[in-house]
Design an enzyme around this catalytic site. Structure first.
Site, PDB file in Angstrom:
ATOM      1  N   GLY A   1      30.614  36.769  59.498  1.00 34.69           N
ATOM      2  CA  GLY A   1      30.178  37.603  60.627  1.00 34.69           C
ATOM      3  C   GLY A   1      31.347  38.049  61.495  1.00 34.69           C
TER       4      GLY A   1
ATOM      5  N   MET B   1      48.890  39.683  16.739  1.00 34.92           N
ATOM      6  CA  MET B   1      50.072  40.363  17.300  1.00 34.92           C
ATOM      7  C   MET B   1      50.053  40.119  18.812  1.00 34.92           C
ATOM      8  SD  MET B   1      51.756  41.582  14.771  1.00 34.92           S
ATOM      9  CE  MET B   1      52.832  42.935  15.206  1.00 34.92           C
TER      10      MET B   1
ATOM     11  N   CYS C   1      44.413  35.673  50.477  1.00 38.46           N
ATOM     12  CA  CYS C   1      43.980  34.381  49.932  1.00 38.46           C
ATOM     13  C   CYS C   1      45.069  33.793  49.044  1.00 38.46           C
ATOM     14  CB  CYS C   1      42.667  34.519  49.177  1.00 38.46           C
ATOM     15  SG  CYS C   1      42.847  35.153  47.496  1.00 38.46           S
TER      16      CYS C   1
ATOM     17  N   THR D   1      45.382  40.661  22.154  1.00 39.10           N
ATOM     18  CA  THR D   1      44.576  41.202  23.252  1.00 39.10           C
ATOM     19  C   THR D   1      43.229  41.730  22.779  1.00 39.10           C
ATOM     20  OG1 THR D   1      45.627  43.369  23.059  1.00 39.10           O
ATOM     21  CG2 THR D   1      46.584  41.829  24.646  1.00 39.10           C
TER      22      THR D   1
ATOM     23  N   GLU E   1      34.910  42.391  58.870  1.00 39.36           N
ATOM     24  CA  GLU E   1      33.935  43.109  58.042  1.00 39.36           C
ATOM     25  C   GLU E   1      33.885  44.615  58.273  1.00 39.36           C
ATOM     26  OE1 GLU E   1      30.951  40.473  59.816  1.00 39.36           O
ATOM     27  OE2 GLU E   1      30.115  40.341  57.808  1.00 39.36           O
TER      28      GLU E   1
ATOM     29  N   PHE F   1      34.449  36.524  50.809  1.00 38.69           N
ATOM     30  CA  PHE F   1      33.755  37.777  51.138  1.00 38.69           C
ATOM     31  C   PHE F   1      32.246  37.594  51.323  1.00 38.69           C
ATOM     32  CE2 PHE F   1      37.187  38.565  47.970  1.00 38.69           C
ATOM     33  CZ  PHE F   1      38.170  38.927  48.880  1.00 38.69           C
TER      34      PHE F   1
ATOM     35  N   CYS G   1      41.781  41.152  48.020  1.00 41.64           N
ATOM     36  CA  CYS G   1      41.880  40.970  49.475  1.00 41.64           C
ATOM     37  C   CYS G   1      42.647  42.071  50.184  1.00 41.64           C
ATOM     38  CB  CYS G   1      42.590  39.662  49.807  1.00 41.64           C
ATOM     39  SG  CYS G   1      41.834  38.187  49.158  1.00 41.64           S
TER      40      CYS G   1
ATOM     41  N   LEU H   1      37.602  41.578  63.214  1.00 43.04           N
ATOM     42  CA  LEU H   1      37.705  42.776  62.370  1.00 43.04           C
ATOM     43  C   LEU H   1      37.483  42.505  60.885  1.00 43.04           C
ATOM     44  CD1 LEU H   1      40.782  44.612  63.954  1.00 43.04           C
ATOM     45  CD2 LEU H   1      38.375  44.945  64.407  1.00 43.04           C
TER      46      LEU H   1
ATOM     47  N   LEU I   1      45.715  38.868  11.507  1.00 45.57           N
ATOM     48  CA  LEU I   1      47.110  38.848  11.935  1.00 45.57           C
ATOM     49  C   LEU I   1      47.094  38.890  13.454  1.00 45.57           C
ATOM     50  CD1 LEU I   1      48.870  41.458   9.619  1.00 45.57           C
ATOM     51  CD2 LEU I   1      48.319  39.079   9.176  1.00 45.57           C
TER      52      LEU I   1
END
Ligand SMILES: Cc1cc2nc3c(=O)[nH]c(=O)nc-3n(C[C@H](O)[C@H](O)[C@H](O)COP(=O)(O)OP(=O)(O)OC[C@H]3O[C@@H](n4cnc5c(N)ncnc54)[C@H](O)[C@@H]3O)c2cc1C
Ligand code: FES
Ligand code: FES
Length: 1254
Positions: free
Chosen positions: A1004, A268, A118, A271, A1185, A723, A155, A1183, A266
């Site tokens: 399908g 940094m 994708c 995160t 699925e 999907f 994917c 192919l 603070l």
């Protein structure tokens, strides 16, 4: 307190070599928003917004004036506040290379190695590899794998991405035989695979790659070096709408600021802080950013005035107020002393996933002995994730001082630590018994490690740990995956220009890797556009008493709040509700939306809408509750053959059991995204969106707006993964957006945040399978009576079809003469579950493999033998009486057993298991018979429109959607073959309800089948028209023929049509020709399980997939591998957590773990097996699925390993291992002295934090 500051400084940084001066830098703006919306650099993608997916990865470079070096590091732009970038140089994917200028080798190789599908993750992948190469131009394979550890791809299954990175390594571990035409998989042995023609392994040509030339990389801006060296740095202040950002110039300045603003955090890495602000509504008026201060990077051991040392001990880690930092203090350095002789320190941790995952439990432990003895002098044990802070087992440690380091000490330590650290039964985060077990399992690991260390210090005095325990010491290493992909070679007589059968690169691959592929939110802003934020229900089943929107409306930028009253047409269409009215039926149901000038404003306002509810009984969350209340969405579906009741009377044994299979989140990388543009005239509206079913969106929007469908145009160029999740849901979300666009009369941009997407759009149906199986002692199954229940959620969606598929596909590869299968969709108060790759097959078939494994266990036979005994052997009829030929199934099975050296490896695993008590290996092989298509004929039709322009270029349109699977690429191959022109002449732009009406869904596994036939039909019509011209001028060029055709007034545009496979199913009789054809396959996986932690490592997988003739082997292998990894995630680590009140907790990559690069098999072999399938285009097979179910080979390999552990511990043979086999399930099923030791709670005395909904 807000500081009174006179002005805001200019923020200066560089992006892709260009200087950016921002005079109104807002501390709340992150780099991702800034590059995408302000600088219009949309290559960097939004996918999670919380640092958890890597889609927004950029490279940040800084000059360090102390070391005089430039430091490059990857950063997730969604967590980088722009104010932190003063003096930094940012490189986005656009700065690495572009089609317009020059593509970079990293971009080229990722595309040409087929590392994109994708393409939504691709810019992030490029940036991670690119940054690594800037620091290490000749990286090792391990560095490549590690560099990609934070980048999710839903994917590809990662293998081709890693492979592209490995092409930069000096010692490439890409299969050495690639391209040689011969392969180590030995094709000259007359095997069944090679009987069908020569097999190839070369998916790309390394000779085409441009070399990497580090000298060509852009230089670091000299101006930034000058700025960094400036001795007269001053404090910088950036004043935003609500917050102030201060960058101190010196350490003293920082301390002064901290004294003035003691509560200011603070920043940094941001995160921890960033996600808290975004997801936990934390807010701060002032931020202090000391990152540039050298004192925080270089340790000054002399100790300055005013400095003090805080011991890193229990009170500090437990955040006891007297031991913690004072608000005006900062940490300037952390001193970690070297351990001394007779002192052992270890860190231990267990997480749902090996990399990029918070610990379920972690521990830091240290023991110091009296010199030369094993007498404990000092002991420290700290645990994380067992309480709100780090917890010290200080009492236990104290009690153990003076004790010998022996088994008795361990036994006491385990008991005492469990007494000391108590995790309440309803504790947040759940997994209580597992976490309790981990507390002592990790302690045991520590014990063993120390014993080993003592032995190494003095082998005479301290005996080593038993050889069988050795493997318990180490965690699984992170290996660089490798493998081989095999497929049929193209017939040497095929014209070189004909691309059919060749591994043609995805037509958008280069655009994916340069970030130039446009997704919905990359489309430029439209004049007057408004952003939409949803207001969702917080109750599972309740009456809406009132909705108060006044506070929301009063907020700046808010234009309108839209509710059910604003729907001009049907608000409840085909039992799907657009805006909740009067009552809510699940948590996450859309009650309203806010339209505002920015998304931030819309989101803030949505939080201010006050809804009063009154709960309604019953509230049904689980399948069990639905069965109690007889709550179903549809009637039962049933098939039956033979005489089941009679057969049960004559069998040797009967077993009954239940299998629970939990749901799955699609986790497509591009969240649901819609741009709804109302037109001035005739109530027309255009919707750009990512969908698998534009026709359904058109239908629902028309119904909601009460206009004919011809006024609604749905346009879809590509989407970042689907999907199945973009079959039905975009229609509802499209209607929601269209109502907002209609009411406001302005364009609406509705981009769901990851958390909202996970909450609102739901996913794969959880399933409960109940079976009764009658069989003979030799393993032959004579009778099966199986009932399936799925948790459909609150509205019908696709649940009826999912149940039909489960029932029709429920025998998988096995013939059971007396067979009854029934299925039903339960109606619950969960968001409505929907289509998902495999459409019920991956859930239902686990039940089949589980009961066969249980039969094997009862008969004392290996599961593979019982599978083979009961497998279809010759041309047969399914339980619903459709004839099929299982010959390719037998071939795949045989090939898989042989080529994977199954039996030899099984013996080796048994040997390993004998020698290792705490690590066990398991192998499993699963067969697959998968039906393609839909049992309703009209859903198999397709249309196409092909135009030839006068310069000879061709525009192809059809009803299929490009989801990353490469449908457009295959359609170009089809058109190129049919028109006999190079692929470069052919273009596909988008799929639209305007060009091809009434298209069916792209799902399908039928996209290529049906659209390929329609494109072929259109091309053949055009060729028939051109035929007389070509005959007259056979040596002419394509362009000449086209010019001539125009002169002769021959139409150069044609529609193509495929009526569809003539499938049918009569549910009254339980008979039909339900599917056009079958895809067969087999997969074998081998795992190693850590019985103490529940971790597992996938050592090897071999897949043999019947592809018939692959139109494009690389795309097909991509589908097989990608589906396998998605399946593996579904069966192992992906776990949705719901509260008993129906609240979904897992709403981000932090708490829902899809596989990363470290989960994929260390060795991965995939073979496309040749067979014939004349019914489909070019004798190919769909192919998309099928590979999903093959992921269950990992589940059953885990089962095999756990069974080995249990056998050794003298436990009963048969046990229930449901899906997913999470670390928790694995650990708790490997019962031992530690699981026996933990306290258990009476389930009737508490409500657990999360519950199973299957
Ligand atoms: C995707 C993702 C995965 C993560 N995985 C893990 C994981 O597996 N394990 C884990 O433990 N954490 C994990 N984290 C959390 C986070 O990365 C760590 O906690 C990290 O250590 C925070 O560092 P930071 O520099 O980004 O802190 P920031 O967010 O910048 O600051 C955090 C806090 O520390 C304070 N602070 C910062 N510097 C100082 C100083 N010098 N003196 C005093 N106080 C200071 C700040 O005031 C702030 O309150 C993950 C985060 C993300 C986004
Ligand atoms: S990490 Fe930034 S969007 Fe996911
Ligand atoms: S290609 Fe990686 S997410 Fe789609």
């Amino acid at each position: 307190m807000m500081p009174s500051l006179p002005h805001s400084d200019e923020l200066i940084f560089f992006v892709n070599g260009r200087k950016v001066i921002e005079r109104n830098a807002d501390p709340e703006v992150n780099l991702l928003f800034y590059v995408r919306k302000r600088l219009r650099l949309t290559g960097t993608k939004y996918s999670c917004g919380g640092g958890g997916c890597g889609a927004c990865t950029v490279m940040v470079s800084r000059y360090n004036s102390m070391t005089k070096t430039i430091h490059h590091y990857p950063a997730t732009a969604c967590l980088v506040p722009i104010c932190s970038l003063y003096g930094a140089a940012v490189t986005t994917v656009e700065g690495v290379g572009s089609i317009k200028t020059r593509i970079h080798p990293v971009q080229e190789r990722l595309a040409k190695c087929h590392g994109t599908q994708c393409g939504f993750c691709s810019p992030g992948m490029v940036m991670s590899i690119y940054t690594l190469l800037r620091n290490h131009p000749e990286p090792t394979p391990e560095q490549i794998t590690k560099a990609l550890g934070g980048n999710l791809c839903r994917c590809t299954g990662y293998r081709p991405i890693v492979e592209s990175g490995k092409t930069f390594c000096v010692e490439s571990t890409v299969c050495e035989l690639k391209g040689s035409g011969k392969c180590c998989m030995d094709q000259e042995d007359g095997s069944l695979v090679s009987r069908w023609g020569k097999m190839c392994t070369k998916l790309y040509d390394e000779d085409e790659f441009q070399p990497l030339d580090p000298s060509q990389e852009p230089i670091f801006p000299p101006e930034l070096i000058r700025m960094a060296k400036d001795p007269n740095k001053r404090r910088l202040t950036f004043q935003g709408e609500r917050t102030t950002w201060i960058t101190p110039a010196t350490l003293n300045d920082l301390l002064e600021l901290k004294a003035n603003f003691p509560k200011a955090p603070l920043v940094m890495g941001n995160t921890e802080l960033g996600p808290s602000i975004k997801f936990k509504n934390e807010s701060h008026p002032v931020f202090i950013f000391p990152l540039g201060l050298p004192e925080l990077h270089f340790v000054n051991t002399t100790g300055d005035e005013g400095q003090q040392q805080i011991p890193l001990n229990g009170p500090f880690l437990e955040r006891s107020p007297e031991a913690d930092l004072k608000s005006e203090e900062i940490v300037s350095s952390v001193y970690i002393p070297y351990s001394t002789q007779w002192h052992f320190v270890f860190g231990l941790r267990m997480a749902q996933r090996q990399e990029n995952a918070f610990a379920i439990v972690n521990a830091g432990m240290s023991v110091k002995f009296e010199d030369g003895t094993n007498t404990i002098k000092k002991l420290q044990m700290f645990y994380g994730s067992v309480g709100p802070t780090t917890v010290s087992a200080s009492q236990t440690c104290k009690q153990l001082i003076g004790r010998q380091w022996d088994d008795q000490m361990l036994s006491d330590a385990c008991r005492w630590v469990l007494d000391e650290i108590y995790i309440p039964p309803a504790a947040e985060g759940g997994m209580v018994e597992y976490r309790r077990t981990l507390i002592i399992s990790l302690l045991f690991k520590f014990y063993l490690k120390v014993r080993r260390g003592l032995n190494q210090m003095d082998p005479q005095k301290f005996p080593d740990i038993p050889e069988k325990f050795m493997s318990a010491l180490e965690d699984f290493p992170i290996e660089t995956p490798q493998g081989i992909q095999m497929f049929q070679c193209v017939d040497p007589h095929q014209p070189p220009q004909d691309p059919v059968g060749h591994p043609v690169m995805h037509q958008s691959a280069i655009k994916h890797t340069t970030g130039e592929a446009v997704y919905i939110d990359d489309m430029p802003c439209i004049d007057q556009e408004l952003f939409l934020a949803p207001i969702t229900s917080t109750r599972a089943h309740a009456k809406i008493i009132s909705i108060d929107i006044s506070e929301a409306l009063a907020l700046p930028g808010v234009v309108d709040v839209i509710t059910a009253e604003d729907v001009p047409g049907d608000n409840n269409y085909q039992r799907e509700i657009f805006y909740a009215q009067n009552e809510v039926i699940c948590v996450g149901q859309i009650v309203g939306t806010v339209a505002a000038d920015t998304y931030a404003h819309a989101r803030e306002a949505a939080k201010k809408v006050k809804i009063a509810y009154e709960d309604i009984e019953p509230r049904i969350i689980t399948i069990e509750q639905a069965l109690e209340h007889n709550s179903f969405l549809f009637d039962e579906k049933k098939i039956e053959q033979g005489n089941v009741e009679q057969a049960f009377k004559y069998v040797d044994q009967i077993i009954e059991g239940e299998v629970h299979v939990e749901g799955q989140e699609h986790f497509y990388m591009e969240t649901s995204s819609i741009l709804a543009l109302p037109k001035e005239e005739d109530k027309e509206m255009v919707l750009h969106l990512g969908t698998q079913y534009p026709t359904r969106v058109q239908e629902y929007v028309a119904a909601a707006l009460n206009v004919p469908r011809n006024r609604i145009a749905c346009r879809m160029k590509r989407t970042g993964g689907a999907f199945g999740g973009k079959v039905a849901k975009p229609a509802v979300l499209g209607a929601v957006s269209a109502v907002a666009a209609n009411k406001t009369g302005r364009p609406i941009r509705f981009i769901l945040e990851r958390g909202d997407d996970m909450l609102i759009t739901a996913g794969r149906h959880p399933l409960l399978g109940k079976y009764k199986i009658g069989f003979m002692n030799n393993g032959v199954i004579k009778a099966a009576d199986v009932k399936y229940y799925v948790n459909g959620g609150c509205t019908p969606d696709e649940s009826e079809m999912v149940v039909e598929f489960i029932v029709l596909k429920s025998e998988n590869a096995h013939y059971i003469p007396n067979f009854r299968c029934r299925g039903r969709a339960c109606k619950t108060n969960l968001p409505s579950n929907t289509a998902f790759r495999g459409f019920g097959f991956p859930q239902g078939t686990v039940v089949v493999e589980a009961y066969i494994t249980a039969v094997a266990s009862q008969c004392n036979l290996p599961p593979e033998e019982v599978k083979e005994i009961n497998m279809y052997k010759r041309i047969s009829k399914t339980a619903f009486k459709q004839t099929f030929n299982p010959e390719p199934l037998r071939r795949c099975w045989k090939e898989c057993l042989e080529k994977s050296s199954f039996y030899t490896r099984k013996l080796a695993a048994e040997e390993f298991n004998k020698k290792n008590y705490w690590k066990k290996r398991g192998l499993a092989i699963v067969p697959m018979k998968f039906c393609i298509g839909i049992p309703t004929a009209y859903y198999n039709q397709a249309a196409a429109l092909v135009h030839i322009y006068l310069d000879g270029s061709v525009l192809v349109t059809h009803g299929g959607c490009e989801l990353g699977q490469g449908l457009y690429t295959k359609m170009i191959q089809v058109a190129s073959h049919e028109l006999n022109i190079p692929q470069s002449y052919i273009h596909l732009s988008e799929t639209s309800t305007v060009t091809v009406p009434n298209g069916v869904f792209t799902s399908g596994s039928m996209g290529t089948d049906i659209n390929g036939k329609a494109v072929q039909n259109a091309c053949q019509t055009l060729m028939a028209r051109l035929h007389p011209i070509i005959r007259k001028n056979p040596k002419g060029k394509w362009e000449d023929w086209i010019a001539k055709a125009f002169e002769e007034s021959i139409s150069l545009s044609a529609t193509g049509y495929f009526k569809g496979y003539q499938t049918n199913m009569d549910w009254e009789k339980g008979e039909g020709n339900a599917y056009p054809y079958y895809v067969y396959g087999a997969a074998c996986s081998e795992v190693e399980v850590d019985c103490l932690t529940g971790a597992h490592k996938l050592l090897r997988t071999d897949i043999f997939m019947d592809a018939a003739f692959s139109i494009n082997p690389t795309l097909d292998i991509g589908q097989v591998e990608g589906a396998f990894i998605q399946g593996m995630g579904f069966y192992t680590i992906e776990e949705l957590k719901y509260s008993s009140e129906g609240v979904l907790y897992s709403r981000s990559p932090d708490d829902y773990k899809i596989p990363t690069v470290t989960e994929i098999p260390e060795e991965f072999y995939v073979t496309l097996v040749r067979s014939q399938n004349p019914i489909a285009i070019y004798s190919s097979k769909g192919l998309g699925e099928a590979g999903m179910f093959l992921g269950s080979s990992v589940l059953f390999a885990i089962y095999d390993a756990v069974a080995a552990a249990r056998r050794e511990r003298g436990l009963t043979k048969t046990f229930v291992l449901s899906s997913p086999a999470t670390p928790e399930t694995i650990r708790m099923t490997c019962v031992d002295q530690f699981t026996d030791m933990i306290p258990r709670d009476d389930p009737s005395t508490f409500t657990p934090w999360s519950i199973r909904v299957s």
